[in-house]
Design a protein around this motif. Structure first.
Motif, PDB file in Angstrom:
ATOM      1  N   ALA A   8       0.828  -1.206   0.000  1.00 28.47           N
ATOM      2  CA  ALA A   8       0.000   0.000   0.000  1.00 28.47           C
ATOM      3  C   ALA A   8       0.860   1.252   0.000  1.00 28.47           C
ATOM      4  CB  ALA A   8      -0.910   0.012   1.220  1.00 28.47           C
ATOM      5  N   ASN A   9       0.229   2.369  -0.327  1.00 25.98           N
ATOM      6  CA  ASN A   9       0.856   3.671  -0.193  1.00 25.98           C
ATOM      7  C   ASN A   9       0.378   4.333   1.089  1.00 25.98           C
ATOM      8  OD1 ASN A   9       2.524   3.878  -2.533  1.00 25.98           O
ATOM      9  ND2 ASN A   9       0.686   4.068  -3.774  1.00 25.98           N
ATOM     10  N   TRP A  10       1.068   5.370   1.506  1.00 29.08           N
ATOM     11  CA  TRP A  10       0.734   6.031   2.754  1.00 29.08           C
ATOM     12  C   TRP A  10      -0.632   6.689   2.667  1.00 29.08           C
ATOM     13  CZ3 TRP A  10       1.203   5.706   7.519  1.00 29.08           C
ATOM     14  CH2 TRP A  10       1.072   6.784   8.398  1.00 29.08           C
ATOM     15  N   LYS A  11      -0.880   7.396   1.584  1.00 29.80           N
ATOM     16  CA  LYS A  11      -2.174   8.006   1.320  1.00 29.80           C
ATOM     17  C   LYS A  11      -2.191   8.445  -0.132  1.00 29.80           C
ATOM     18  CE  LYS A  11      -1.476  11.068   4.512  1.00 29.80           C
ATOM     19  NZ  LYS A  11      -1.642  12.210   5.453  1.00 29.80           N
ATOM     20  N   VAL A  12      -3.343   8.851  -0.629  1.00 25.09           N
ATOM     21  CA  VAL A  12      -3.402   9.359  -2.000  1.00 25.09           C
ATOM     22  C   VAL A  12      -2.505  10.588  -2.105  1.00 25.09           C
ATOM     23  CG1 VAL A  12      -4.882  10.406  -3.750  1.00 25.09           C
ATOM     24  CG2 VAL A  12      -5.720   8.465  -2.422  1.00 25.09           C
ATOM     25  N   GLY A  13      -1.563  10.521  -3.032  1.00 24.73           N
ATOM     26  CA  GLY A  13      -0.635  11.626  -3.223  1.00 24.73           C
ATOM     27  C   GLY A  13       0.680  11.468  -2.505  1.00 24.73           C
ATOM     28  N   VAL A  14       0.799  10.462  -1.630  1.00 25.99           N
ATOM     29  CA  VAL A  14       2.042  10.224  -0.888  1.00 25.99           C
ATOM     30  C   VAL A  14       2.388   8.737  -0.987  1.00 25.99           C
ATOM     31  CG1 VAL A  14       3.260  10.396   1.304  1.00 25.99           C
ATOM     32  CG2 VAL A  14       1.505  12.085   0.719  1.00 25.99           C
ATOM     33  N   PRO A  15       3.454   8.380  -1.706  1.00 24.62           N
ATOM     34  CA  PRO A  15       3.792   6.963  -1.865  1.00 24.62           C
ATOM     35  C   PRO A  15       4.364   6.373  -0.582  1.00 24.62           C
ATOM     36  CG  PRO A  15       5.488   8.327  -2.847  1.00 24.62           C
ATOM     37  CD  PRO A  15       4.400   9.270  -2.411  1.00 24.62           C
ATOM     38  N   GLY A  16       4.334   5.067  -0.503  1.00 23.46           N
ATOM     39  CA  GLY A  16       4.913   4.359   0.635  1.00 23.46           C
ATOM     40  C   GLY A  16       5.826   3.234   0.170  1.00 23.46           C
ATOM     41  N   LEU A  17       6.901   3.009   0.911  1.00 23.32           N
ATOM     42  CA  LEU A  17       7.771   1.853   0.693  1.00 23.32           C
ATOM     43  C   LEU A  17       7.688   0.973   1.935  1.00 23.32           C
ATOM     44  CD1 LEU A  17      10.890   3.440  -1.021  1.00 23.32           C
ATOM     45  CD2 LEU A  17       9.282   1.818  -2.013  1.00 23.32           C
TER      46      LEU A  17
END
Length: 272
Positions: A8-17
């Motif tokens: 998953a990503n952190w939130k819409v507009g902010v990617p996550g690793l």
């Protein structure tokens, strides 16, 4: 390098690793009190139905604050990411007035601690119920384990807890289910540095290193087969994706960005 695009990503507009994943242990527990169902008026009182006995047993899995009460389970280090309560409540769809369980930071409760959920119960449907005392009942118990926990050991601890807490001397039978190893990634590897560059180039903002409360057990299998490979866990989900839900979805803008990011990543790894 092996890229697993199932996170998953952190939130819409902010990617996550993804730097950590919890492991998975599950089992089926059956509580049995009678040889057969009996009349609730003729025998009720001295005899408690199996559904109530099962509920009492399952209730021992958490303490009064909602912390997992199975002794001996491992907890990982507290994450540095701040996941505020308002955002979590909105992401989870929690009803107003429902208190959060456990202690510590929300990120820590999600990524670094064990959790237990009852994911299925065999019981008589309400519209088919009669005034009888059920002789047996069973439930499927799912436990997420923290990074660093051995799944087989966790399964034994869960079994021991259930068997030790048999209510009113009822017969408790535990059947082991799936075991999945947790995963921890090095946060400063060459692969992670390349991924951070690619994600920031695509999104225009730096990615957040996150843990995930879910499990991807086959990653441990990949590491056994390819011990020298770098595993990079990415994904396109955001909190609104409702993963595994009836209305699971993906944000098309995020999907476009992650496709570009992984193309940039492969290009950089190829030395272009």
């Amino acid at each position: 390098m092996i890229v697993v695009a199932d996170s998953a990503n952190w939130k819409v507009g902010v990617p996550g690793l993804t730097t950590s994943l919890r492991g998975l242990v599950d089992c089926t527990v059956e509580v049995e009190a009678l040889h057969q169902a009996v009349h609730s008026g003729m025998f009720g009182g001295p005899v408690i139905d199996a559904y109530t006995l099962l509920a009492r047993l399952l209730a021992t899995l958490h303490d009064a604050d909602g912390e997992v009460a199975v002794a001996g389970l491992h907890e990982a280090a507290e994450p540095e990411v701040d996941y505020d309560e308002a955002s979590f409540r909105a992401d989870a769809g929690l009803l107003d007035g429902v208190r959060l369980a456990g202690s510590g930071s929300i990120a820590g409760r999600l990524w670094a601690k064990p959790t237990i959920a009852v994911v299925g119960i065999d019981a008589t449907p309400v519209d088919r119920a009669s005034n009888t005392i059920a002789p047996r009942a069973r439930a499927k118990v799912s436990m997420r384990i923290a990074p660093g926990q051995d799944p087989a050991q966790a399964a034994e601890l869960l079994r021991a807890h259930l068997e030790a807490n048999a209510p009113f001397g009822a017969r408790v039978t535990v059947v082991d289910g799936d075991l999945g190893k947790p995963f921890s990634a090095p946060e400063d590897s060459a692969a992670m540095r390349a991924a951070r560059w690619a994600f920031e180039a695509s999104w225009g903002t730096a990615p957040v290193d996150i843990g995930i409360g879910g499990s991807i057990p086959f990653i441990a299998d990949l590491l056994e087969v390819f011990p020298d490979a770098a595993i990079l866990v990415t994904g396109v989900e955001d909190p609104d994706s409702l993963a595994h839900g009836a209305d699971e979805s993906v944000h098309l803008g995020e999907l476009e960005k992650v496709v570009l990011a992984e193309a940039l990543l492969l290009r950089r790894l190829a030395g272009a």
